[in-house]
Design a protein around this motif. Structure first.
Motif, PDB file in Angstrom:
ATOM      1  N   ALA A  31       0.798  -1.542   0.068  1.00 16.57           N
ATOM      2  CA  ALA A  31       0.126  -0.357   0.097  1.00 16.57           C
ATOM      3  C   ALA A  31       0.384   1.465   0.176  1.00 16.57           C
ATOM      4  CB  ALA A  31      -0.772   0.236   1.589  1.00 16.57           C
ATOM      5  N   GLU A  32       2.409   1.595   0.688  1.00 20.18           N
ATOM      6  CA  GLU A  32       2.992   2.289   0.731  1.00 20.18           C
ATOM      7  C   GLU A  32       2.963   2.646  -0.422  1.00 20.18           C
ATOM      8  OE1 GLU A  32       6.227   2.015   4.059  1.00 20.18           O
ATOM      9  OE2 GLU A  32       4.558   2.051   5.496  1.00 20.18           O
ATOM     10  N   SER A  33       2.970   1.840  -1.951  1.00 18.26           N
ATOM     11  CA  SER A  33       3.831   2.389  -2.558  1.00 18.26           C
ATOM     12  C   SER A  33       2.490   2.810  -3.524  1.00 18.26           C
ATOM     13  CB  SER A  33       4.695   1.479  -3.755  1.00 18.26           C
ATOM     14  OG  SER A  33       5.791   0.186  -2.943  1.00 18.26           O
ATOM     15  N   VAL A  34       2.167   1.993  -3.437  1.00 15.49           N
ATOM     16  CA  VAL A  34       0.551   3.267  -4.180  1.00 15.49           C
ATOM     17  C   VAL A  34       0.317   4.023  -4.144  1.00 15.49           C
ATOM     18  CG1 VAL A  34      -2.380   2.616  -4.596  1.00 15.49           C
ATOM     19  CG2 VAL A  34      -0.564   0.458  -4.864  1.00 15.49           C
ATOM     20  N   ILE A  85      -0.224   7.961   7.292  1.00 17.84           N
ATOM     21  CA  ILE A  85      -2.201   7.933   6.692  1.00 17.84           C
ATOM     22  C   ILE A  85      -1.947   6.598   7.628  1.00 17.84           C
ATOM     23  CG2 ILE A  85      -3.200   6.393   5.497  1.00 17.84           C
ATOM     24  CD1 ILE A  85      -3.138   9.450   4.928  1.00 17.84           C
ATOM     25  N   ARG A  86      -1.120   5.746   7.556  1.00 17.39           N
ATOM     26  CA  ARG A  86      -1.934   4.606   9.317  1.00 17.39           C
ATOM     27  C   ARG A  86      -2.041   5.839  10.986  1.00 17.39           C
ATOM     28  NH1 ARG A  86       1.420   1.549   6.096  1.00 17.39           N
ATOM     29  NH2 ARG A  86       3.311   1.223   7.478  1.00 17.39           N
ATOM     30  N   GLN A  87      -1.063   6.776  10.649  1.00 19.19           N
ATOM     31  CA  GLN A  87      -1.237   6.906  12.199  1.00 19.19           C
ATOM     32  C   GLN A  87      -2.408   7.590  12.151  1.00 19.19           C
ATOM     33  OE1 GLN A  87       2.671   8.488  12.029  1.00 19.19           O
ATOM     34  NE2 GLN A  87       4.110   7.038  12.361  1.00 19.19           N
ATOM     35  N   PHE A 109      -4.439  -2.970   9.579  1.00 17.08           N
ATOM     36  CA  PHE A 109      -3.554  -3.195   8.100  1.00 17.08           C
ATOM     37  C   PHE A 109      -1.675  -3.505   7.846  1.00 17.08           C
ATOM     38  CE2 PHE A 109      -6.859   0.643   7.942  1.00 17.08           C
ATOM     39  CZ  PHE A 109      -7.662  -0.307   7.053  1.00 17.08           C
ATOM     40  N   ALA A 110      -1.713  -4.062   8.923  1.00 17.69           N
ATOM     41  CA  ALA A 110      -0.287  -5.063   9.274  1.00 17.69           C
ATOM     42  C   ALA A 110      -0.299  -6.406   8.720  1.00 17.69           C
ATOM     43  CB  ALA A 110      -0.178  -4.709  11.074  1.00 17.69           C
ATOM     44  N   LEU A 165      -5.301   1.420   0.378  1.00 20.53           N
ATOM     45  CA  LEU A 165      -5.183   0.650   2.306  1.00 20.53           C
ATOM     46  C   LEU A 165      -6.091  -0.191   2.301  1.00 20.53           C
ATOM     47  CD1 LEU A 165      -5.373   3.823   4.594  1.00 20.53           C
ATOM     48  CD2 LEU A 165      -3.517   2.427   4.112  1.00 20.53           C
ATOM     49  N   GLU A 166      -7.171  -0.688   1.114  1.00 17.80           N
ATOM     50  CA  GLU A 166      -7.918  -2.151   0.921  1.00 17.80           C
ATOM     51  C   GLU A 166      -7.619  -3.227   0.502  1.00 17.80           C
ATOM     52  OE1 GLU A 166     -11.525  -2.935   2.508  1.00 17.80           O
ATOM     53  OE2 GLU A 166     -10.716  -1.557   2.973  1.00 17.80           O
TER      54      GLU A 166
END
Length: 379
Positions: free
Chosen positions: A304-307, A323-325, A335-336, A374-375
């Motif tokens: 997801a981080e690349s996206v 985003i996750r924080q 999302f882990a 993220l999904e």
């Protein structure tokens, strides 16, 4: 910058990309070319790239070297080595390698004019011919100018088979000292010993040798009084291309010796030659490649981080963490990477609502792209 910025780059982006490509291409080209006179990597008028082409067309293997160690690994019978206007002296050990190459059956062509280093090399390998110090002029047989004599006195010898003339350019003459003359000027040439471009009483009008050959051990040494005979601009002058072909004929390998021609070898070629000649560098380079492959094999999977980086234009790691924080604690573990199917999950609608509150400057399309990324990361 969002995804649309990448799919439809702006004019400044296109210009910047073009400049990067152009600069990278220029660097690569510069690393593989040379501007030095007589260099086979110089395609300009004063380079010798055409000499290499003549050898290629004749089916010879071409070896370009910046180290006299190449003479030791060559097969002397069947190899012709060219030394074009050396601008530094061959040390004792270096000259010894060249001499051994000649004595064991190699052909050495030394083309020089007014510097002392060609004569020094000739003496070191046991040749008797020497180069003169005056500038050759011919007011009768020349190519457009007296300083470009056309030498038409060609001997009946295999090294000049098919040659009718040789065109010189600011050349000198060869003093044979017992060597066999291959090519002579017309009877109307003279050596301008004082450089005043005028025939003086102390200067003799006659035929002068401009190429000789002599046996040394099992090999032979050819001396040419003008290295520019072999440059790109001069190979197409009357007789010169055939002269080059004849010197190369009956050989299997051409060794181009640039060990004493400054800047003749470009950085990329020097690097390759250096690695070839050094076992330590070969080992180090091999270890570097293995290490790089090991690192690559352990690279993290694209997620997801690349996206997110593509959709937001921000650095990969920073965007993903940010985003996750911002998510509520109960959602973060969703999302882990895990096989836990009972972990709490946020619905797409909840994520959209959360991101719209957190980033009010984002439009709805961008928010939905981030949620979709993220999904997919959670699949």
């Amino acid at each position: 910058m969002d995804a649309s910025d990448w799919s439809s780059p702006s004019v400044p982006q296109v210009v910047l990309a073009g400049l990067v490509v152009a600069i990278a291409g220029l660097v690569v080209f510069s690393a593989g070319t040379s501007g030095a006179t007589f260099s086979t990597f110089n395609t300009e008028w004063d380079g010798a790239s055409s000499l290499r082409s003549v050898a290629d067309d004749a089916g010879l293997d071409v070896t370009v070297t910046g180290d006299t160690a190449a003479y030791s690994s060559a097969t002397p019978p069947g190899t012709v080595a060219f030394v074009l206007s050396p601008d530094s002296a061959y040390r004792s050990g270096e000259a010894g390698r060249v001499a051994e190459f000649v004595r064991t059956g190699g052909t050495l062509v030394v083309a020089g004019d007014f510097g002392p280093h060609a004569d020094d090399l000739l003496g070191s390998v046991g040749a008797s011919a020497r180069l003169d110090t005056g500038r050759l002029r011919d007011g009768y047989s020349n190519y457009r100018s007296p300083v470009m004599p056309v030498a038409t006195g060609v001997a009946n010898h295999s090294l000049v088979a098919g040659v009718e003339s040789v065109t010189l350019n600011h050349a000198t003459a060869v003093t044979p000292n017992g060597a066999t003359t291959l090519v002579n000027t017309s009877d109307y040439a003279y050596l301008d010993t004082n450089g005043n471009a005028t025939l003086d009483r102390s200067e003799s009008v006659r035929s002068y040798p401009v190429a000789t050959v002599e046996s040394v051990g099992a090999g032979r040494v050819v001396v040419v009084s003008d290295p520019s005979v072999f440059i790109n601009a001069m190979l197409d002058r009357p007789g010169n291309r055939q002269f080059a072909r004849s010197l190369l004929a009956d050989h299997r390998t051409l060794l181009l010796d640039y060990s004493h021609v400054e800047s003749a070898l470009p950085p990329a070629v020097l690097g390759v030659l250096l690695v070839r000649q050094s076992a330590v560098l070969q080992l180090g380079l091999g270890a570097l490649v293995v290490g790089a492959l090991a690192v690559w094999s352990r690279r993290p999977a694209v997620g997801a981080e690349s996206v997110l980086a593509i959709t937001s234009g921000r650095p990969v790691a920073r965007v993903g963490r940010r985003i996750r924080q911002t998510l509520p604690e109960r959602w973060r573990s969703a999302f882990a990477r895990s096989d836990d199917e009972d972990r709490p999950r946020a619905s797409p609608a909840e994520l959209v609502a959360h991101l719209e509150r957190r980033y009010p400057d984002w439009d709805r399309e961008r928010v939905e792209r981030v949620v979709s990324a993220l999904e997919r990361r959670d699949e």
